[in-house]
Design a protein around this motif. Structure first.
Motif, PDB file in Angstrom:
ATOM      1  N   SER A 285      51.904 -35.664  50.243  1.00 27.74           N
ATOM      2  CA  SER A 285      52.722 -36.558  49.399  1.00 27.74           C
ATOM      3  C   SER A 285      54.055 -35.870  49.082  1.00 27.74           C
ATOM      4  CB  SER A 285      51.997 -36.865  48.094  1.00 27.74           C
ATOM      5  OG  SER A 285      51.968 -35.702  47.273  1.00 27.74           O
ATOM      6  N   LEU A 286      54.993 -36.647  48.568  1.00 28.24           N
ATOM      7  CA  LEU A 286      56.291 -36.059  48.200  1.00 28.24           C
ATOM      8  C   LEU A 286      56.121 -35.048  47.064  1.00 28.24           C
ATOM      9  CD1 LEU A 286      58.991 -38.889  48.346  1.00 28.24           C
ATOM     10  CD2 LEU A 286      58.548 -37.060  49.952  1.00 28.24           C
ATOM     11  N   GLU A 287      55.222 -35.344  46.141  1.00 24.79           N
ATOM     12  CA  GLU A 287      54.977 -34.400  45.037  1.00 24.79           C
ATOM     13  C   GLU A 287      54.429 -33.083  45.602  1.00 24.79           C
ATOM     14  OE1 GLU A 287      55.535 -33.486  41.318  1.00 24.79           O
ATOM     15  OE2 GLU A 287      55.043 -35.615  41.218  1.00 24.79           O
ATOM     16  N   GLN A 288      53.516 -33.176  46.573  1.00 25.93           N
ATOM     17  CA  GLN A 288      52.954 -31.961  47.190  1.00 25.93           C
ATOM     18  C   GLN A 288      54.037 -31.205  47.963  1.00 25.93           C
ATOM     19  OE1 GLN A 288      49.864 -34.116  49.258  1.00 25.93           O
ATOM     20  NE2 GLN A 288      48.246 -33.139  48.052  1.00 25.93           N
ATOM     21  N   LEU A 289      54.881 -31.945  48.654  1.00 22.32           N
ATOM     22  CA  LEU A 289      55.989 -31.300  49.383  1.00 22.32           C
ATOM     23  C   LEU A 289      56.841 -30.484  48.417  1.00 22.32           C
ATOM     24  CD1 LEU A 289      57.974 -30.906  51.840  1.00 22.32           C
ATOM     25  CD2 LEU A 289      59.126 -32.967  51.039  1.00 22.32           C
ATOM     26  N   MET A 290      57.221 -31.100  47.304  1.00 20.03           N
ATOM     27  CA  MET A 290      58.111 -30.423  46.362  1.00 20.03           C
ATOM     28  C   MET A 290      57.427 -29.234  45.686  1.00 20.03           C
ATOM     29  SD  MET A 290      60.655 -32.040  47.217  1.00 20.03           S
ATOM     30  CE  MET A 290      61.897 -31.128  46.306  1.00 20.03           C
ATOM     31  N   ASN A 291      56.103 -29.296  45.582  1.00 18.36           N
ATOM     32  CA  ASN A 291      55.370 -28.180  44.951  1.00 18.36           C
ATOM     33  C   ASN A 291      55.074 -27.038  45.918  1.00 18.36           C
ATOM     34  OD1 ASN A 291      55.333 -29.398  42.457  1.00 18.36           O
ATOM     35  ND2 ASN A 291      53.381 -30.444  42.821  1.00 18.36           N
ATOM     36  N   GLU A 292      55.273 -27.265  47.211  1.00 19.86           N
ATOM     37  CA  GLU A 292      54.995 -26.216  48.210  1.00 19.86           C
ATOM     38  C   GLU A 292      56.064 -25.126  48.117  1.00 19.86           C
ATOM     39  OE1 GLU A 292      53.491 -23.834  50.227  1.00 19.86           O
ATOM     40  OE2 GLU A 292      52.302 -25.661  50.576  1.00 19.86           O
ATOM     41  N   THR A 293      55.619 -23.893  47.917  1.00 17.83           N
ATOM     42  CA  THR A 293      56.581 -22.808  47.686  1.00 17.83           C
ATOM     43  C   THR A 293      56.732 -21.882  48.897  1.00 17.83           C
ATOM     44  OG1 THR A 293      54.805 -21.424  46.808  1.00 17.83           O
ATOM     45  CG2 THR A 293      56.045 -22.751  45.215  1.00 17.83           C
ATOM     46  N   ASP A 294      55.927 -22.124  49.937  1.00 18.14           N
ATOM     47  CA  ASP A 294      55.875 -21.198  51.078  1.00 18.14           C
ATOM     48  C   ASP A 294      56.614 -21.790  52.284  1.00 18.14           C
ATOM     49  OD1 ASP A 294      55.217 -19.568  53.222  1.00 18.14           O
ATOM     50  OD2 ASP A 294      53.132 -19.289  52.594  1.00 18.14           O
ATOM     51  N   ALA A 295      57.835 -21.304  52.508  1.00 15.24           N
ATOM     52  CA  ALA A 295      58.661 -21.844  53.592  1.00 15.24           C
ATOM     53  C   ALA A 295      58.048 -21.549  54.964  1.00 15.24           C
ATOM     54  CB  ALA A 295      60.070 -21.261  53.507  1.00 15.24           C
ATOM     55  N   GLN A 296      57.423 -20.377  55.087  1.00 11.82           N
ATOM     56  CA  GLN A 296      56.807 -20.002  56.363  1.00 11.82           C
ATOM     57  C   GLN A 296      55.685 -20.988  56.714  1.00 11.82           C
ATOM     58  OE1 GLN A 296      57.728 -17.205  58.508  1.00 11.82           O
ATOM     59  NE2 GLN A 296      56.535 -18.568  59.815  1.00 11.82           N
ATOM     60  N   LYS A 297      54.929 -21.370  55.721  1.00 10.38           N
ATOM     61  CA  LYS A 297      53.842 -22.328  55.927  1.00 10.38           C
ATOM     62  C   LYS A 297      54.405 -23.684  56.375  1.00 10.38           C
ATOM     63  CE  LYS A 297      50.389 -24.853  53.276  1.00 10.38           C
ATOM     64  NZ  LYS A 297      49.826 -25.033  51.934  1.00 10.38           N
TER      65      LYS A 297
END
Length: 308
Positions: A285-297
């Motif tokens: 979801s967009l909320e999950q996208l924004m909460n993701e802190t790991d750019a490598q992932k």
């Protein structure tokens, strides 16, 4: 999604029509209409000290009676006799936003004149649009201020909504990546740009990114080469700010590439990575996208590999 009707107050009209013989009474009216935002406007946006400064009344008279500010105000009223188009745009934007983020609040929208300091400001739950920054590329005041062409090209009516969303999303979802390297920075901006896609689905990428069609074409045609260059130069994991700035700062072009290349090319790549990530991971979801802190992932799961 139903949202309350939007009313856009016009602070620039209220300020430039104030009774300068009685600034104190005028100020009380403005404070009751705009709340705490008015204090922030004086102190932080037009940099006029503060409302409680001894010189406040003098400075307000100076600002409101200044010949160039008066001329600018007249231009703002000529180009924007009403704000119906903004009301329509923000109604659509807020509907999309509430659909994706039902638990988040939407700001009040107002117009203002910032004295050429800001295009869009978000403070005190208010999104304020500095109309003097959108008077059209050839406005005489832009020439007087000797603003560079790469900036004035995008100082038009159709740039208000994309600029406002980028600024608003940047405050709504502040930088949260777990590193401060190049990849994290461009991925974070890529996330904000992806929100711009979601909130402005029918707007051209040129407006979202502030690129000309030629600059956008350059990015698309050279996506493989740009990405290969970043990889070959081992730029993705650098935390050297002076290196990062070369590919993310404003300017007429990116000096490491050709003069046809646009500035901020790193951010464009970050945007493509996030788009690819969301395409390949439809359950995010967009909320999950924004909460993701790991750019490598995000990069790994995007399987980002531009084709030659």
């Amino acid at each position: 999604v139903v949202i309350p009707e939007i009313k856009i107050n016009r602070l620039e009209q209220d300020v430039f029509n104030m009774d300068t013989t009685d600034v104190i009474t005028a100020t009380k009216k403005l404070q009751s209409k705009y709340g705490h935002f008015y204090s922030s406007y004086i102190a932080r946006i037009v940099n006029n000290g503060g409302i409680d400064d001894s010189s406040y009344q003098f400075r307000m008279r100076q600002f409101v009676n200044d010949k160039d500010m008066r001329g600018t105000y007249a231009d703002c009223q000529k180009v924007y006799p009403n704000t119906d188009f903004l009301k329509d745009q923000f109604t659509e934007i807020f509907k999309h936003f509430k659909y994706y983020f039902p638990n988040r609040n939407i700001p009040k929208v107002i117009t203002m004149m910032s004295g050429y300091n800001y295009s869009v400001v978000i403070i005190d739950s208010t999104l304020a649009v500095g109309l003097e920054m959108y008077l059209g590329s050839n406005n005489k005041f832009y020439q007087m201020l000797t603003l560079p062409h790469y900036k004035t090209m995008f100082m038009n009516k159709e740039n208000i909504a994309p600029d406002a969303i980028r600024a608003w999303m940047g405050t709504e979802f502040p930088y949260n990546m777990n590193k401060n390297d190049f990849l994290s920075e461009i991925t974070y901006v890529g996330k904000v740009m992806y929100l711009t896609d979601a909130l402005l689905p029918s707007v051209n990428d040129t407006l979202k990114m502030q690129y000309t069609q030629l600059q956008l074409n350059y990015c698309k045609q050279n996506e493989f080469n740009i990405w290969s260059f970043f990889a070959a130069q081992k730029l993705l994991f650098t935390t050297n700010q002076s290196e990062i700035i070369k590919y993310t700062s404003e300017g007429p072009f990116t000096s490491a590439f050709s003069k046809e290349s646009p500035a901020r090319i790193g951010y464009w790549i970050g945007w493509q990575i996030v788009r690819q990530y969301m395409k390949n991971n439809p359950n995010v979801s967009l909320e999950q996208l924004m909460n993701e802190t790991d750019a490598q992932k995000i990069l790994n799961k995007a399987k980002y590999k531009p084709s030659k």
